[in-house]
Design a protein around this motif. Structure first.
Motif, mmCIF file in Angstrom:
data_model
loop_
_atom_site.group_PDB
_atom_site.id
_atom_site.type_symbol
_atom_site.label_atom_id
_atom_site.label_comp_id
_atom_site.label_asym_id
_atom_site.label_seq_id
_atom_site.Cartn_x
_atom_site.Cartn_y
_atom_site.Cartn_z
ATOM 1 N N SER A 189 5.344 1.979 14.529
ATOM 2 C CA SER A 189 5.548 3.361 14.988
ATOM 3 C C SER A 189 7.009 3.645 15.299
ATOM 4 C CB SER A 189 4.698 3.636 16.228
ATOM 5 O OG SER A 189 5.076 2.769 17.276
ATOM 6 N N GLN A 190 7.806 2.588 15.383
ATOM 7 C CA GLN A 190 9.228 2.789 15.683
ATOM 8 C C GLN A 190 10.095 2.707 14.421
ATOM 9 O OE1 GLN A 190 9.297 -0.529 18.319
ATOM 10 N NE2 GLN A 190 8.879 0.697 20.138
ATOM 11 N N PHE A 201 0.811 -1.211 0.000
ATOM 12 C CA PHE A 201 0.000 0.000 0.000
ATOM 13 C C PHE A 201 0.846 1.263 0.000
ATOM 14 C CE2 PHE A 201 -2.565 -3.311 1.915
ATOM 15 C CZ PHE A 201 -3.839 -3.096 1.422
ATOM 16 N N GLU A 233 1.866 -12.989 10.260
ATOM 17 C CA GLU A 233 0.404 -13.037 10.433
ATOM 18 C C GLU A 233 -0.309 -13.838 9.332
ATOM 19 O OE1 GLU A 233 -1.034 -12.069 13.068
ATOM 20 O OE2 GLU A 233 -3.164 -12.024 12.539
ATOM 21 N N GLY A 234 -0.034 -13.479 8.090
ATOM 22 C CA GLY A 234 -0.707 -14.172 6.991
ATOM 23 C C GLY A 234 -0.307 -15.647 6.901
ATOM 24 N N VAL A 278 -2.180 -17.334 10.018
ATOM 25 C CA VAL A 278 -3.642 -17.290 10.037
ATOM 26 C C VAL A 278 -4.250 -17.794 8.727
ATOM 27 C CG1 VAL A 278 -5.650 -15.790 10.316
ATOM 28 C CG2 VAL A 278 -3.581 -15.365 11.637
ATOM 29 N N ALA A 321 10.607 -4.486 16.205
ATOM 30 C CA ALA A 321 10.167 -3.092 16.238
ATOM 31 C C ALA A 321 8.706 -2.993 15.791
ATOM 32 C CB ALA A 321 11.054 -2.257 15.329
ATOM 33 N N TYR A 322 7.964 -2.111 16.438
ATOM 34 C CA TYR A 322 6.591 -1.832 15.991
ATOM 35 C C TYR A 322 6.638 -0.816 14.851
ATOM 36 C CZ TYR A 322 4.750 -4.323 20.011
ATOM 37 O OH TYR A 322 4.436 -5.304 20.906
ATOM 38 N N ASN A 366 0.143 0.573 5.600
ATOM 39 C CA ASN A 366 -0.888 -0.214 6.279
ATOM 40 C C ASN A 366 -0.348 -1.439 6.998
ATOM 41 O OD1 ASN A 366 -2.701 1.589 5.343
ATOM 42 N ND2 ASN A 366 -3.739 0.228 3.908
ATOM 43 N N LEU A 367 0.761 -1.274 7.682
ATOM 44 C CA LEU A 367 1.226 -2.376 8.525
ATOM 45 C C LEU A 367 0.266 -2.514 9.696
ATOM 46 C CD1 LEU A 367 5.080 -1.829 8.695
ATOM 47 C CD2 LEU A 367 3.738 -3.219 7.116
ATOM 48 N N PHE A 368 0.134 -3.751 10.214
ATOM 49 C CA PHE A 368 -0.693 -3.948 11.405
ATOM 50 C C PHE A 368 -0.004 -3.229 12.564
ATOM 51 C CE2 PHE A 368 -1.441 -8.071 9.014
ATOM 52 C CZ PHE A 368 -2.568 -7.574 8.382
ATOM 53 N N ARG A 369 -0.653 -2.207 13.079
ATOM 54 C CA ARG A 369 0.016 -1.299 13.997
ATOM 55 C C ARG A 369 0.362 -1.913 15.344
ATOM 56 N NH1 ARG A 369 0.662 3.671 13.352
ATOM 57 N NH2 ARG A 369 0.599 3.931 15.609
ATOM 58 N N HIS A 370 -0.419 -2.938 15.723
ATOM 59 C CA HIS A 370 -0.191 -3.520 17.052
ATOM 60 C C HIS A 370 0.719 -4.745 16.978
ATOM 61 C CE1 HIS A 370 -3.211 -5.832 15.144
ATOM 62 N NE2 HIS A 370 -3.434 -6.620 16.172
ATOM 63 N N LYS A 371 1.337 -4.937 15.817
ATOM 64 C CA LYS A 371 2.211 -6.096 15.669
ATOM 65 C C LYS A 371 3.605 -5.644 15.261
ATOM 66 C CE LYS A 371 -1.413 -9.418 14.841
ATOM 67 N NZ LYS A 371 -1.181 -10.231 16.049
ATOM 68 N N ARG A 380 5.949 -8.649 3.881
ATOM 69 C CA ARG A 380 4.648 -9.242 4.206
ATOM 70 C C ARG A 380 3.965 -9.773 2.946
ATOM 71 N NH1 ARG A 380 0.120 -5.506 7.057
ATOM 72 N NH2 ARG A 380 0.185 -4.467 5.026
#
Ligand SMILES: Nc1ncnc2c1ncn2[C@@H]1O[C@H](COP(=O)(O)OP(=O)(O)OP(=O)(O)O)[C@@H](O)[C@H]1O
Ligand SMILES: [Mg+2]
Lengths: 236, 250
Positions: free
Chosen positions: B138-139, B86, B103-104, B107, B135-136, B90-95, B152
């Motif tokens: 946001s970092q 994207f 994740e993919g 899951v 690192a998240y 649009n990374l999963f922010r809480h991961k 990903r």
């Protein structure tokens, strides 16, 4: 009038047996309310045909009327309905067999559901639309995306409001006394009248509520630090 | 082989895609160019059904989705065959970076955790982020986030990776690192469709250029033809803007 300090302590101890009742009412109604609220919020967000209108009506009606009114209306109407059905279908069950606390659970869950649906909705709205798109793009279904990606972030965003609602319900649960449930407040009333020490008994109840509230605030702060860890840069 | 036939999309009365036909061979890198608002993003999003086309057919090898009456499981299958990078990452922010890639695999592909982790670590090392596993988002810098986004997408082993202006949200000094990663994976023979405004990059990496305007494909062909001797006047005008721009920036 003289304050009997030692009786405040005695009253606190005397109120302890009622603590589980207060906690049960609070926890049950907040958890059921959260389930109802999540369902309602999703119906409204995804504009599910028919259901989203019902959901919107539910929220305005319930939020537009006092919690005590819900309790009283259910308290008088449920026995009518239950006994009416029992007569018609020849059940042996009678409304008198419903435990009083059941009315509190049901009524407060309905109340909490309406308020919490707004809390959940604002939490969901705080999550960027791109998160669900990314979940779809990696091949997740909408349900997987909600559960694994959107809900955890919505929960983190909604936590301060959820804490508020939990505390509100803890205090609101005192209304259960109107249907003869003996919670902390009702127990304080009993101690007050039997010992003729109103001030002390009410103070003791206040202390207990305050203690529980502080505990909730502390736990919530801890939880908040955990679930929003990802939002604070510069830790790594 | 990916094949789009007669893809149409309207937002209300506004018809944004007016019947797009496009064939992308296996291992091909296609760059989509065109002015703002021409429908490039919408087309890309239609390919993995983030946007629901109103008509047309999308097929990947033997598998085909009829956009008039798509089955839910077909949409799901289509999404599993494609991956997307994207513009806004649009990374999963809480991961963490590692969890984003895993994740993919866990899951959707149902890989065992250990295997998913190993594969994800390898991919993050490949995009140069072996030291940022925990690192998240946001970092991370924008360029780093986008490289996680690419890892990903790669992890899913898709038939095609869709890139929507993967560098346009980045500071100029971070564009290079992301393009370098895309260049690297292009060489590995992964099929890619890239919407971009980076003309020289498109010219260098793509085997096939598609020029879009007003919701239609105006012209397509090999980079050499499109950039040096476009047939259509509109293509020429569009490209002239960029070549004169880059003349200044040199
Ligand atoms: N969700 C939407 N709702 C309504 N209109 C939309 C929506 N998304 C895109 N459009 C319209 O569709 C048209 C094409 O948009 P699109 O984003 O595909 O263009 P683009 O070629 O990617 O442009 P850019 O180069 O600026 O990214 C535009 O006119 C835009 O306003
Ligand atoms: Mg675009």
């Amino acid at each position: 009038m003289k304050l009997d300090f030692s009786f405040i302590w005695t009253a606190c101890v005397g109120l302890l047996p009622a603590v589980p009742t207060t906690l049960k009412i609070t926890v049950v109604s907040v958890l059921c309310g959260l389930a109802i609220g999540t369902f309602v919020a999703l119906c409204r967000m995804y504009r599910v045909p028919v259901l989203h209108r019902i959901a919107a009506a539910y929220v305005t009606v319930i939020r537009g009327t006092p919690m005590l009114t819900h309790l009283l209306i259910l308290y008088v109407s449920i026995p009518l309905v239950v006994d009416g059905l029992a007569d018609r279908f020849d059940w042996s069950f009678r409304s008198a067999q419903i435990p009083m606390i059941g009315f509190a659970y049901l009524s407060f869950s309905i109340t909490a559901g309406a308020y919490l649906s707004e809390v959940v909705r604002s939490g969901l709205l705080a999550v960027n639309k791109g998160q669900m798109e990314a979940a779809h793009a990696v091949g997740m279904t909408t349900v997987q995306g909600l559960r694994r990606i959107v809900f955890p972030q919505a929960f983190a965003a909604a936590l301060p409001n959820l804490t508020n609602s939990l505390i509100g319900m803890l205090h609101g649960s005192t209304l259960a006394f109107t249907v003869s449930v003996v919670d902390i407040n009702a127990q304080a009333e009993i101690l007050a009248t039997t010992n003729w020490k109103f001030f002390e008994a009410y103070l003791a109840a206040a202390l207990l509520f305050w203690g529980m509230t502080v505990l909730i605030e502390r736990l919530s702060a801890l939880l908040e630090r955990r679930v929003t860890r990802y939002n604070r840069g510069g830790v790594a | 082989m990916i094949r789009l036939q007669g893809i149409r999309k309207a937002f209300g009365k506004n018809e944004v895609l007016k019947g797009i036909d496009l064939t992308v061979d296996k291992g091909e890198v296609v760059a989509i160019l065109g002015p703002s608002g021409s429908g490039k993003t919408t087309l890309l999003r239609c390919i993995n059904y983030l946007e629901k086309p109103s008509d047309g057919e999308i097929s990947i090898d033997e598998f085909a989705v009829n956009c008039r009456k798509p089955a839910k499981k077909d949409i799901h299958a289509l999404r599993r065959k494609t991956a997307m990078v994207f513009q806004q990452y649009n990374l999963f922010r809480h991961k963490t970076a590692l969890e984003n890639v895993m994740e993919g695999l866990v899951v959707v592909k149902k890989l065992p955790k250990a295997e998913a982790r190993q594969k994800s670590v390898e991919l993050l090392e490949k995009v140069g982020l072996g030291d940022k596993l925990d690192a998240y988002p946001s970092q991370l810098s924008g360029g780093q986030q986008q490289r996680v986004g690419i890892a990903r997408a790669l992890a899913l082993n898709p038939e095609v990776i869709l890139f929507d202006e993967p560098t346009s949200a980045l500071d100029p000094e971070l564009v290079g690192e992301v393009l370098a990663v895309i260049r690297k994976i292009a060489k590995e023979g992964i099929t890619m469709i890239i919407v971009t405004h980076e003309m020289s990059f498109a010219q260098e990496v793509a085997n096939h250029i598609v020029f879009m305007e007003g919701g239609a494909v105006v012209e397509e062909g090999p980079p050499k033809t499109i950039f040096q001797s476009p047939k259509e006047e509109r293509t020429r005008q569009f490209l002239a803007r960029f070549t004169s721009d880059s003349a200044y920036s040199i």
